[in-house]
Design an enzyme around this catalytic site. Structure first.
Site, mmCIF file in Angstrom:
data_model
loop_
_atom_site.group_PDB
_atom_site.id
_atom_site.type_symbol
_atom_site.label_atom_id
_atom_site.label_comp_id
_atom_site.label_asym_id
_atom_site.label_seq_id
_atom_site.Cartn_x
_atom_site.Cartn_y
_atom_site.Cartn_z
ATOM 1 C CG ASP A 22 -1.925 1.086 1.269
ATOM 2 O OD1 ASP A 22 -2.981 0.880 1.865
ATOM 3 O OD2 ASP A 22 -1.680 2.165 0.701
ATOM 4 C CG ASP A 81 -2.907 3.532 -2.344
ATOM 5 O OD1 ASP A 81 -3.887 2.778 -2.299
ATOM 6 O OD2 ASP A 81 -2.446 4.116 -1.346
ATOM 7 C CD GLU A 82 -5.232 -1.552 -0.540
ATOM 8 O OE1 GLU A 82 -5.771 -0.420 -0.527
ATOM 9 O OE2 GLU A 82 -5.706 -2.531 0.019
HETATM 10 P P1 TTP Z 1 -5.440 5.026 1.084
HETATM 11 O O1 TTP Z 1 -4.390 4.013 0.784
HETATM 12 O O2 TTP Z 1 -6.594 4.614 1.937
HETATM 13 O O3 TTP Z 1 -4.792 6.282 1.820
HETATM 14 P P2 TTP Z 1 -3.400 6.986 1.573
HETATM 15 O O4 TTP Z 1 -2.563 6.253 0.586
HETATM 16 O O5 TTP Z 1 -3.646 8.419 1.275
HETATM 17 O O6 TTP Z 1 -2.738 6.936 3.015
HETATM 18 P P3 TTP Z 1 -2.054 5.720 3.764
HETATM 19 O O7 TTP Z 1 -0.640 6.145 4.008
HETATM 20 O O8 TTP Z 1 -2.842 5.576 5.021
HETATM 21 O O9 TTP Z 1 -2.164 4.513 2.857
HETATM 22 O O10 TTP Z 1 -6.046 5.594 -0.248
HETATM 23 C C1 TTP Z 1 -5.283 5.789 -1.424
HETATM 24 C C2 TTP Z 1 -5.697 7.074 -2.124
HETATM 25 O O11 TTP Z 1 -7.090 7.044 -2.422
HETATM 26 C C3 TTP Z 1 -5.474 8.314 -1.295
HETATM 27 O O12 TTP Z 1 -4.149 8.822 -1.432
HETATM 28 C C4 TTP Z 1 -6.525 9.246 -1.813
HETATM 29 C C5 TTP Z 1 -7.644 8.349 -2.272
HETATM 30 N N1 TTP Z 1 -8.742 8.351 -1.283
HETATM 31 C C6 TTP Z 1 -9.781 9.257 -1.453
HETATM 32 O O13 TTP Z 1 -9.791 10.032 -2.415
HETATM 33 N N2 TTP Z 1 -10.785 9.291 -0.516
HETATM 34 C C7 TTP Z 1 -10.828 8.472 0.571
HETATM 35 O O14 TTP Z 1 -11.759 8.522 1.393
HETATM 36 C C8 TTP Z 1 -9.731 7.524 0.740
HETATM 37 C C9 TTP Z 1 -9.709 6.621 1.942
HETATM 38 C C10 TTP Z 1 -8.732 7.522 -0.207
HETATM 39 MG MG MG Z 2 -2.226 4.151 0.720
#
Ligand code: TTP
Ligand code: MG
Length: 367
Positions: free
Chosen positions: A10, A110-111
């Site tokens: 992730d 992103d995963e």
């Molecule tokens: P995530 O992997 O949930 O969050 P992140 O990568 O920003 O942070 P983390 O370090 O905790 O992994 O989500 C990936 C992307 O998806 C995030 O950068 C932006 C988008 N996203 C939204 O637009 N709205 C949301 O509610 C979430 C959870 C994510």
């Molecule tokens: Mg993330």
């Protein structure tokens, strides 16, 4: 049966980290990525925020106006989402990740899950070393950090990835699963949202360990057969879901920074010829032909521009790719007055090589 070794990768604060990459001066400030609804200046929600902003409890989903309030005293930066830019980076990184996995499953922008059982021959120590290598390659080639969880299945890998963030690595060996899960709150399990979490709380279930001890028949009475059984299995770390490809590769692209900001066609082509070679090598590896060719340019003002052309039938020729990229850039540069900082090449509408052969054979037979 050999033990499975599954990784969940992730990317950290993904959209915000992409913005930090293109503008490193943001790195020591709170950065908030916003989805503006357009109704009024600050209406809309926060998409994500970097970890500095998160210290002020700014996170995905909260109103932009609230985020502004929380960061009132700070030198914070609010930026609109630039999905196309994040997609490009995501594609590049997923290309790197998939090259490490025997089976690869993209979960979101992103995963991704990687089944590396065969690569590491069931050895979790080796999987840890592989994960370090992956983190390093993503950092060196794409400048981004990620967090990785490793476990004997997708469920454990996913929870493990969320334990240490950002830039984390958490390994849970099969014999550690129970001890790893039991102290965690039930909300960590996929499928336990706010409502279910409350319901469980009322039943005296706070942790995954509490859930594991709860009578499965009673869980089935409350949540129904499927969900009840799922919650029970999940609580003891059982998950047989295979890592599997969802859909096919939709495009192949490469993006790179120019030696200097420029709008000189020769300088641009010097770079894109190289990118075409790389894209072509990937297509050969995947056995794919392409029907569309696109170019991308990140200008010095950080705006992203793209152009594309689609042919009547698929081709697999490098010369066609280079020639089309040249035409597209020629036209694009003559129409734009900005300098380009980064340029990219993308092929899409991909077709398996056998399909293209069939297409040609049909054409000859019927033509
Ligand atoms: P995530 O992997 O949930 O969050 P992140 O990568 O920003 O942070 P983390 O370090 O905790 O992994 O989500 C990936 C992307 O998806 C995030 O950068 C932006 C988008 N996203 C939204 O637009 N709205 C949301 O509610 C979430 C959870 C994510
Ligand atoms: Mg993330």
């Amino acid at each position: 049966m050999q033990v499975r070794v599954v990784m969940l990768v992730d990317l950290d604060y993904f959209f915000a980290q992409c913005e930090e990459r293109r503008n490193p001066s943001l790195k020591d400030k709170p950065v908030v990525i916003c989805v503006y609804s357009g109704r009024s200046e600050d209406s809309g929600a926060v998409s994500t925020a970097n970890y500095i902003a998160r210290k002020f409890s700014v996170k995905s989903g909260i109103p932009i106006s609230l985020a502004k309030k929380k960061l009132k005293e700070e030198d914070a930066v609010f930026l609109p989402v630039d999905h196309e830019f994040y997609e490009e980076i995501s594609e590049e990184i997923m290309g790197i990740l998939s090259s490490y996995a025997h089976r690869f499953e993209l979960v979101g922008i992103d995963e991704a899950y990687l089944d590396v059982s065969e690569k590491v021959k069931g050895d979790f120590e080796e999987a840890g070393e592989l994960a370090q290598k992956i983190k390093k390659e993503v950092k060196v080639k794409q400048g981004l950090t990620c967090s990785i969880g490793i476990g004997p299945n997708k469920l454990v890998a996913k929870i493990a990835a969320g334990i240490r963030k950002p830039d984390g690595l958490t390994i849970v060996k099969p014999e550690q699963v129970e001890g790893f899960l039991s102290p965690l709150p039930v909300r960590r399990l996929i499928g336990v949202g706010r409502k279910t979490g409350k319901k469980m709380q009322a039943m005296g279930i706070e942790t995954i360990g509490d859930l594991a001890k709860y009578d499965i028949q009673k869980l089935i009475e409350v949540f129904g057969k499927n969900l009840g059984t799922y919650f029970h299995n999940a609580s003891i770390g059982i998950d047989d879901e295979p890592v599997q490809e969802k859909g096919e590769v939709k495009s192949v692209s490469r993006l790179s920074t120019l030696k200097e900001d420029t709008r000189d066609l020769e300088l641009v082509l010097e770079k894109t010829d190289q990118l075409c070679d790389e894209v072509y090598a990937k297509l050969v590896e995947l056995g794919l032909s392409f029907k569309s060719v696109g170019i991308v340019a990140v200008m010095t003002d950080m705006s992203v521009r793209s152009r594309s052309k689609t042919f009547g039938s698929p081709t697999n020729e490098l010369e066609v790719l280079k020639k089309t990229v040249k035409e597209l850039f020629e036209r694009f540069l003559s129409e734009s007055e900005f300098q380009a900082r980064r340029v990219g090449v993308r092929v899409s509408h991909l077709v398996k090589e056998q399909e293209r052969q069939k297409h040609i054979t049909n054409f000859i037979q019927h033509g």
